[in-house]
Design a protein around this motif. Sequence first.
Motif, PDB file in Angstrom:
ATOM      1  N   UNK A 391       0.737  -1.277  -0.205  1.00 32.35           N
ATOM      2  CA  UNK A 391       0.006   0.126   0.031  1.00 32.35           C
ATOM      3  C   UNK A 391       0.782   1.259   0.028  1.00 32.35           C
ATOM      4  N   UNK A 392       1.971   1.096   0.970  1.00 39.86           N
ATOM      5  CA  UNK A 392       2.825   2.395   0.802  1.00 39.86           C
ATOM      6  C   UNK A 392       3.381   2.830  -0.507  1.00 39.86           C
ATOM      7  N   UNK A 393       3.991   1.425  -1.156  1.00 40.13           N
ATOM      8  CA  UNK A 393       4.618   1.647  -2.566  1.00 40.13           C
ATOM      9  C   UNK A 393       3.521   2.197  -3.363  1.00 40.13           C
ATOM     10  N   UNK A 394       2.315   1.705  -3.291  1.00 39.90           N
ATOM     11  CA  UNK A 394       1.310   1.997  -4.342  1.00 39.90           C
ATOM     12  C   UNK A 394       0.882   3.783  -3.986  1.00 39.90           C
ATOM     13  N   UNK A 395       1.035   4.377  -2.956  1.00 40.09           N
ATOM     14  CA  UNK A 395       0.748   5.497  -2.825  1.00 40.09           C
ATOM     15  C   UNK A 395       1.871   6.327  -3.298  1.00 40.09           C
ATOM     16  N   UNK A 396       3.176   5.923  -3.016  1.00 40.73           N
ATOM     17  CA  UNK A 396       4.238   6.572  -3.455  1.00 40.73           C
ATOM     18  C   UNK A 396       4.183   6.925  -4.830  1.00 40.73           C
ATOM     19  N   UNK A 397       3.949   5.760  -5.616  1.00 37.22           N
ATOM     20  CA  UNK A 397       3.797   5.529  -7.107  1.00 37.22           C
ATOM     21  C   UNK A 397       2.822   6.443  -7.650  1.00 37.22           C
ATOM     22  N   UNK A 431      -4.680   7.558  -0.699  1.00 32.89           N
ATOM     23  CA  UNK A 431      -5.044   7.166   0.575  1.00 32.89           C
ATOM     24  C   UNK A 431      -6.154   6.040   0.475  1.00 32.89           C
ATOM     25  N   UNK A 432      -7.085   5.998  -0.518  1.00 31.33           N
ATOM     26  CA  UNK A 432      -8.071   5.067  -0.726  1.00 31.33           C
ATOM     27  C   UNK A 432      -7.520   3.930  -1.126  1.00 31.33           C
ATOM     28  N   UNK A 433      -6.487   3.780  -2.185  1.00 25.00           N
ATOM     29  CA  UNK A 433      -5.971   2.694  -2.566  1.00 25.00           C
ATOM     30  C   UNK A 433      -5.027   1.725  -1.451  1.00 25.00           C
ATOM     31  N   UNK A 434      -4.437   2.694  -0.570  1.00 23.80           N
ATOM     32  CA  UNK A 434      -3.593   2.092   0.389  1.00 23.80           C
ATOM     33  C   UNK A 434      -4.425   1.280   1.333  1.00 23.80           C
TER      34      UNK A 434
END
Length: 1476
Positions: A391-397, A431-434
């Motif tokens: 989730x964290x990587x997804x947010x960064x990306x 944030x939702x994705x995370x």
Amino acid sequence: GGAEIPFPLIIYFLDQDWNRTWYTDNPDFTQCFQNTVLVWLPCLYLWICAPIYLMYLRSHDRGYICMSHINKARTAVGLLLWIICWSDVFFSFWERSHSSSVPAPVHLVSPTLLGFTMLLATFLIQYERMKGVQSSGVMLIYWLLALLCATVTFRSKIFQALDQPSTVCVWRYTTFYIYYALLLASLLLSCLTDQPPLFSEAIKDSNPCPEPGANFLSRITFWWITRMMVTGYRRPLEEKDLWSLNSEDRSHTVVPQLVCHWNTECQKVKRTEQKMLYSPKKAMHSEGKEGRAVEESEILIVKAQKTKESSLFWALCRTFGPYFFISCLYKIIQDVLMFVGPEILRLLIRFVNNSSAPYWHGYFYAALLFICTCVQSLILQKYFHVCFVSGMRLRTAIIGAVYRKALVISSAARRTSTVGEMVNLMSVDAQRFMDLITYINMIWSAPLQVVLALYFLWQNLGPSVLAGVAVMVLMVPINAVIAMKTKTYQVAQMKSKDNRIKLMNEMLNGIKVLKLYAWELAFKDKVSKIRESELRVLKKTAYLGAMSSFTWICAPFLVALSTFTVYVLIDEKNVLDAQKAFVSLALFNILRFPLNMLPMVISSMVQASVSLKRLRVFLSHEELQEDGVVHEAGNYTFPLRLVSLNVCIPEGSLVAVVGHVGSGKSSLLSALLGEMDKLEGTVAVKGSVAYVPQQAWIQNATLKDNIMFGQERRQTWYQRVVEACALQPDLEILPAGDDTEIGEKGVNLSGGQKQRVSLARAVYCDRAVYLLDDPLSAVDAHVGKHIFEQVVGPQGLLKNKTRVLVTHGLSYLPQTDLILVMVEGEITEMGSYQHLMATEGAFAEFQRTAFLFTATCVSSSPVGSSVSKLCQKNEEDKVLGEKAKQPEVGKLTEPDKASTGLVKLSVFGSYLKAIGVILSCISLLLFLTQNLVSLFSNYWLSLWTDDPVVNGTQPNRLMRLGVYGALGLSQGVSVFGYSLSTSIGGILASRCLHQSMLYDVLRSPMSFFERTPSGNLVNRFAKEMDTIDTVIPSIIKMFMGSMFNVMGSCIIILIATPLVAIIIPVLGLLYFFVQRFYVASSRQLKRLESVSRSPIYTHFNETLLGTSVIRAFGEQERFIRESDQCVDHNQKAYYPSIVANRWLAVRLEFVGNCIVSFAALFAVIARESLSPGIMGLSISYALQLTSSLTWLVRMSSEVETNIVAVERVKEYSDTEKEAEWTHEPSSLPTGWPTEGCIEIRGLGLRYRHDLDLAIRNITIKIHQGEKVGIVGRTGAGKSSLTLALFRIIEASEGQIFIDGVDIAQLGLHELRSRITIIPQDPVLFSGSLRMNLDPFESFSDEEVWRSLEYSHLKSFVSGLPNKLSHECSEGGENLSVGQRQLLCLARALLRKTKILVLDEATAAVDMETDNLIQSTIRSQFEDCTVLTIAHRLNTIMDYTRVLVLDKGEMAEFDSPSNLLAQRGAFYKMAKDAGLV
């Protein structure tokens, strides 16, 4: 043991040997089993894992590790093990040739297999070293497995040697013991961790993350974060304690992956579209309604659009899928292990019932329970860790991708998405994705759990389970309906909230106007009205919430009740014994979770899919044409079209572009920068470009950084630039010179200063081509002249460069080489000044109409669109833009501080007070009843299961059933009650807190708003209030619930097995310690994370405002880097907080697992005295305890982190306030002031007590009806004087008398409502026109219309469809600046007080409007005293007297004619402006 035995035979043997193994007091495995299965099992594991592991290692190369002692030892032990195995093989061969009895083939096969496996293990050890693995989980598990299997053999070999010494084979015994010792050594060695690989980043890093270097055990238990936790416990954590991110989590690795995958997706779609479009098809004719044939190309294009949009989902899957897939494996294992608990419970109850079973069975079950629950905990935490990191990587990306896209998006696309929307893509959608990613596996895992649970239940109770399932299935739609309803309410609440925040934002941006007009109360009521409607919706949500928690808490009970009822009533012979009842209860408890999660996950997925679509649309926007800019003919589109331009600008020349507002001058520059969509032709620019936009774009950095803009420091050149741009005097005023921090959007600079900084930035960069968009608009006349001579003109710093200057300052035109005259997007004339004046064309006409302007050497442009772009001048006017939600950190403003340490008890106290004491007590009582009833109903169940069975039935089962049902019902009622009372209490509290905060903020003085970024305040009203509205009540509810749960479980376990009383205090202490330990660090990490979150959005906001500048200077890479650093900085605080959560969960679940095992163990010990019912009850409670414990800590830390909101809301009640608004009873004569005489005696004032006096010893007397002009250079204290008159700033010395009354003795509203100001910037609020003129509705419609007539707006307003109730948009955006200025005049006319102050009201207005205003003021305010602050001297030449201020002191005060005759400061100004 025989030859190689086929598997079915093994089973048969086991069956034979089962008696020997299981039903004895001294269990043991047969020789055959030991030599085959126990040897082959570890080997099988390694051979299966090896190929997968080798592939993984090949793709994940971390670098090379040098040979170290640990590695040498591991290899040596591996080789020794291999030698021992071979020696066993040779011994078997030797035995064959030398002994009479032939040994079994197994003695050959097993050692051979083992030998090869040991070789494989040794090879793996070396291969791991080459690939940089410091500690390996695969090998550790292998050695552990081998050791466990060998331990069984070890034990039986000792027993064999003791019982039958004759059968011992010395050689094999010796080799086995050596083998065992070496296995132990291997296991210990594999627990140690090797040195880091060569050239790894960890060596260079000052504070590397210990994770990559931690060993396997430390990783699965998250032991490696302990050091940080200890630090956090000793003192609050700071920035410097945070580790750097692992390289695979950093932006520079994560973002490019996603961008690359997304681009391939887009390419794919483009290719298919091209195929679609150019595929030759026969013309298809479809008759439309009018019977016309649709052309084939149209149909093709429509199809092509329908076929495919590039799938962002697929791009995300390809980027994060492989890593995320690991979590699915963990989840499957965890789901299966979940059902081991109830199974073991069943066996334990059977063990207690069967008195002939040997004691070791019980101990074996207890140990098994402990091991399984521990493994389950570790796997579950590992699963969560993988999910959260994904989730964290997804947010960064996502943030990185959005940022990179925002820099290249075309202007047409820019208009479709507002700044707010883009910031939301970064914050809300990411944030939702995370959040979703942590739950997404529930989509397949929940059905799996349900199926497994039903299978076990069916085995236990048979078909009567269906009744329970039916109840559960019924619950799902009820919950779904509630969820849907809640969602609609949420939308309504969000809408009210948005309106409230919008209004608050406007109030804070226009707070100065509110104070000057004494309108605070009217707006306070407006906000309260919106707030009330919001609370009404919240109340409805609370009722629904009570319903849903009623179903959620009572579901398991109702399910159990229905199942047991059906089970008991179907058949007389069905006996409810402990095994059936409690195993079913345990299974029902497991069932509860997936069934409740499913609706949540589905709604979360729906939200995420909406976000996904928004992101996809944004990332698919048009980008700027790469080949946009080489100068022959070009045809451009913008909001305005530039038509067939043919320009060739010679190198090194100065070109002026003139024309009316909206004729496309700025657009011409945009075309040169390639910011527009080119329709045809080419644009060529030779050399690098520098650009000065019309609206200066200032970064939130030091002044020096703003000018240098990423270039290296060249001291002498820097000095020259600063002097040429007339910034030297400003640097002397600023508190820290050029190291002064400039606030967001340049709030602490005046308009002219911003423009000069922007120009200095361009000059410093030293480029070949300069595009200057009206840089002289916002500066005073003499400064403008200086800049033109020093920088732009023929003798300036840029004399050899190509300069394109858009200007309104006609006095400069004669010095230019070429003039382009633009009309409606076309260049109508071009040539030198002399040439154009001679041709008598549009240009000469333009010169004549503007002759009036030349008199004042315009300090602003004419009316129209560019006016709104104008930066207003004045230091005090720190209008923070609407979107500036984020607080900026600097010397100017106070950053949002991360508070430290424990939350004070007084905060809880003030929250409880806000709820009300009685309500709080009632809630507590209801909580208590619910839990007592729940405990008693389960106790009743255990009594029921212990009822004796008479002739195959239980005689008083109906009575038992009835009481059980009644208890359940009363439990439901109390749940509903406490849920309702806490929610209603929360709403009462939040109403009370919001009202007091609103009042406190409005009562604060102006200085408070200048010091506090509007972002902070909006944050309090939005974020913190939202927390108090929705989060705190639900968290308190959950906290109370889990606390009582834990206490209840402990009580039950104590009743059942009193021995546990020895253990519980110890574990309780341990638990408490872990919790305190955790909360200290976790709270601080959360604060650090939220403080470091703001800069991401602030930086993004800033970038969006300055994209054209960033692109013109070619600084995109640097800004992308900065943004990545902001994100990484934020994730640096977020990552440890995830790990800290896992660390805590592992420790707590361990404590919980200990309690479960001890409960089981003591139950086994006391099985003589225990009834199966009580034992079942105690263990089924113990099984729930683990999750309740974890939940309790989670909730208690949540309560602490969220209650901070109350603290922050209360914060403003302690800040300084302004004087009282009104004095009761009022001492003023009615109709005061009647004459309007102002007397100022020795006035001095300062902005902050640590600064010098801004104006000092001013003593003047102004008589009734005088018109006085106030003039002076920027920053001379002109505005400060008016602020003193309104007591926006209280005088430090001296007094002001109006009509003989000392204004310091009055209430602020009494004073401010009786004198009128037309402020510098016309601030309007969103609402009707009438509301903007008269918010208290104290005037009649006729009076309002009359004021509009005098202010020349009557015709405009009566032409509007809604007349007076015409809606103004936020900040009055839908009116031109001139109209807004006239509305402010109408306000003044409506109030018609004896004293009128004009604060440079005509700065943004063209000549005609200016004359209108001046004439209106002369006619309407004839008998009033008028004070005017003027920049344009021609407006005050006919005033009675003029006050000239210089550096805060009075320089001259006399009539204009006398002052001109004195040839002092006033004369010099008039000369600069060309009036003499």
